[in-house]
Write a protein that holds these residues in place. Sequence first.
Motif, short mmCIF file in Angstrom:
data_model
loop_
_atom_site.label_atom_id
_atom_site.label_comp_id
_atom_site.label_asym_id
_atom_site.label_seq_id
_atom_site.Cartn_x
_atom_site.Cartn_y
_atom_site.Cartn_z
N ILE A 1 3.25 0.18 -14.61
CA ILE A 1 3.90 1.49 -14.77
C ILE A 1 3.06 2.63 -14.21
O ILE A 1 3.44 3.79 -14.32
N ALA A 2 1.91 2.29 -13.60
CA ALA A 2 1.06 3.33 -13.02
C ALA A 2 1.79 4.03 -11.88
O ALA A 2 2.47 3.39 -11.07
N ARG A 3 1.66 5.36 -11.79
CA ARG A 3 2.34 6.12 -10.75
C ARG A 3 1.37 6.78 -9.78
O ARG A 3 1.79 7.30 -8.75
N GLY A 4 0.09 6.81 -10.11
CA GLY A 4 -0.87 7.54 -9.29
C GLY A 4 -1.10 6.93 -7.93
O GLY A 4 -0.87 5.74 -7.71
N HIS A 5 -1.56 7.78 -7.01
CA HIS A 5 -1.94 7.27 -5.69
C HIS A 5 -3.14 6.33 -5.80
O HIS A 5 -3.28 5.40 -5.00
N TRP A 6 -3.99 6.57 -6.79
CA TRP A 6 -5.16 5.74 -7.04
C TRP A 6 -5.10 5.24 -8.47
O TRP A 6 -4.52 5.88 -9.35
N VAL A 7 -5.72 4.09 -8.71
CA VAL A 7 -5.76 3.49 -10.04
C VAL A 7 -7.22 3.27 -10.43
O VAL A 7 -8.00 2.69 -9.66
N ALA A 8 -7.57 3.73 -11.62
CA ALA A 8 -8.92 3.56 -12.13
C ALA A 8 -8.86 2.84 -13.48
O ALA A 8 -8.10 3.26 -14.37
N ILE A 9 -9.63 1.78 -13.62
CA ILE A 9 -9.71 1.06 -14.89
C ILE A 9 -10.84 1.68 -15.71
O ILE A 9 -11.95 1.88 -15.23
N LEU A 10 -10.53 1.98 -16.97
CA LEU A 10 -11.52 2.56 -17.88
C LEU A 10 -11.49 1.77 -19.17
O LEU A 10 -10.43 1.63 -19.80
N ASP A 11 -12.64 1.24 -19.58
CA ASP A 11 -12.71 0.52 -20.84
C ASP A 11 -12.58 1.50 -22.00
O ASP A 11 -13.02 2.65 -21.91
N SER A 12 -12.02 1.03 -23.09
CA SER A 12 -11.66 1.92 -24.19
C SER A 12 -12.86 2.47 -24.95
O SER A 12 -12.70 3.38 -25.77
N ASP A 13 -14.05 1.94 -24.71
CA ASP A 13 -15.23 2.49 -25.37
C ASP A 13 -16.21 3.10 -24.37
O ASP A 13 -17.37 3.34 -24.70
N ASP A 14 -15.76 3.38 -23.16
CA ASP A 14 -16.58 4.03 -22.15
C ASP A 14 -16.00 5.40 -21.80
O ASP A 14 -14.93 5.79 -22.29
N THR A 15 -16.69 6.11 -20.93
CA THR A 15 -16.21 7.41 -20.47
C THR A 15 -16.50 7.54 -18.97
O THR A 15 -17.19 6.71 -18.39
N VAL A 16 -15.96 8.59 -18.38
CA VAL A 16 -16.24 8.90 -16.98
C VAL A 16 -16.68 10.36 -16.87
O VAL A 16 -16.25 11.21 -17.66
N GLU A 17 -17.53 10.62 -15.88
CA GLU A 17 -17.98 11.99 -15.64
C GLU A 17 -16.83 12.81 -15.05
O GLU A 17 -15.96 12.27 -14.37
N PRO A 18 -16.81 14.12 -15.29
CA PRO A 18 -15.66 14.95 -14.88
C PRO A 18 -15.36 14.96 -13.39
O PRO A 18 -14.21 15.16 -13.00
N ASP A 19 -16.37 14.77 -12.55
CA ASP A 19 -16.14 14.84 -11.11
C ASP A 19 -16.06 13.47 -10.45
O ASP A 19 -16.03 13.36 -9.23
N ARG A 20 -15.97 12.42 -11.27
CA ARG A 20 -16.04 11.06 -10.70
C ARG A 20 -14.90 10.78 -9.72
O ARG A 20 -15.13 10.35 -8.59
N LEU A 21 -13.67 11.00 -10.14
CA LEU A 21 -12.55 10.60 -9.30
C LEU A 21 -12.42 11.46 -8.06
O LEU A 21 -12.10 10.97 -6.97
N ALA A 22 -12.67 12.76 -8.18
CA ALA A 22 -12.62 13.61 -6.99
C ALA A 22 -13.66 13.16 -5.97
O ALA A 22 -13.39 13.13 -4.76
N ARG A 23 -14.84 12.79 -6.46
CA ARG A 23 -15.91 12.36 -5.55
C ARG A 23 -15.56 11.03 -4.90
O ARG A 23 -15.75 10.86 -3.68
N LEU A 24 -15.05 10.07 -5.68
CA LEU A 24 -14.72 8.76 -5.12
C LEU A 24 -13.56 8.84 -4.14
O LEU A 24 -13.60 8.20 -3.07
N ILE A 25 -12.54 9.60 -4.48
CA ILE A 25 -11.38 9.71 -3.59
C ILE A 25 -11.79 10.39 -2.28
O ILE A 25 -11.36 9.97 -1.20
N ALA A 26 -12.61 11.41 -2.37
CA ALA A 26 -13.06 12.10 -1.15
C ALA A 26 -13.85 11.16 -0.26
O ALA A 26 -13.65 11.12 0.96
N ARG A 27 -14.74 10.37 -0.85
CA ARG A 27 -15.55 9.44 -0.05
C ARG A 27 -14.65 8.37 0.58
O ARG A 27 -14.82 8.02 1.76
N ALA A 28 -13.72 7.83 -0.21
CA ALA A 28 -12.83 6.80 0.32
C ALA A 28 -11.94 7.35 1.43
O ALA A 28 -11.72 6.70 2.46
N THR A 29 -11.45 8.57 1.26
CA THR A 29 -10.57 9.18 2.25
C THR A 29 -11.31 9.39 3.58
O THR A 29 -10.77 9.11 4.66
#
Length: 336
Positions: free
Chosen positions: A81-109
């Motif tokens: 049911i994911a709709r995003g252009h990108w998919v990120a898996i996050l474990d339920s007891d972990d976190t991500v830094e606020p700029d992680r996805l913008a940084r990864l998407i920019a590098r991949a692009t």
Amino acid sequence: MTDIPDVTFVIAAYNSAGTVVRAIDSALAQKGVAVEVVVVDDASTDDTREVVAAIADPRVRLVALPRNSGPGGARNAGLEIARGHWVAILDSDDTVEPDRLARLIARATRAGAQIAVDNLEVVAADGSRTRMFAEAELERQTLLTLPAFIASNVLFRSEHNFGYMKPVFARSFLVEHGLRFDQSLSIGEDYILLASALARGGRCVVEPVAGYVYHVREGSISRVLRKHHVEAMILSDQRFVVDHSLGPAATAAQRRRTRSLNEAYSFLSLVEHLKNGALARALRTAIADPAALRHLRMPIAARLRRLVRGGRAARRAGASAAGSTISGRGPHSSKG
């Protein structure tokens, strides 16, 4: 929600009432990208469903599975049911830094890549922080190739296990190639998915900066490597080899990984026989695979460090005479 988000976070949750809100909040706090969060409750017996359902943010969607499907099944339900252009898996007891996805998407692009991985920050129970990989090491490896990825997942021998990285995928690439988690695995499903994506021609960039934050919890040793886990991994690897055409370097790395899995199986069989007092069976196992004796001679703590060199479970569990911890810390936290 009508606009397509940049990223869908998929969080598989099982009895995660105490940590899942923290994970969700970190996903919603991403800067520079539009996100949605799909939380798949895998038939929890605690208040996970109620905790997630109480979140009023329309970007959060809850899927409540009627029966436990394991880590692969729960994540696959989220991917469906994911709709995003990108998919990120996050474990339920972990976190991500606020700029992680913008940084990864920019590098991949910039690199025309369909996959991106980054460094991990490990937060111990006392609040101390360490990096899983040295940034200088990752700066030298701007792309993660299939041979390097397989070689890093050779049990007992790998210095740096890139299987602990949390990849971000272009959803269109997963859809195009019909890629999903292997639901027959309770350990190693992350590894097979990324290996399959690389084998299908996925280009994977490496971000040296840590954006994924792994939170160590004291006293959790829920993912101990058992013989049936290794057997399932061997079978999954066999299917992987049949389904994909591997080049010479990847084939050589796969042979080393296969040998290491077979050694792990023999080692666990030997430990089991010794614990049960079945000395004759232990002797037959040792004769059939002398490598099992070599691993048995190692002190338990050292053996575990070899099994999960730089890995998450060793930091959490320490030494365990009951078995060898391979990765992750619960039914929905996994690394291959």
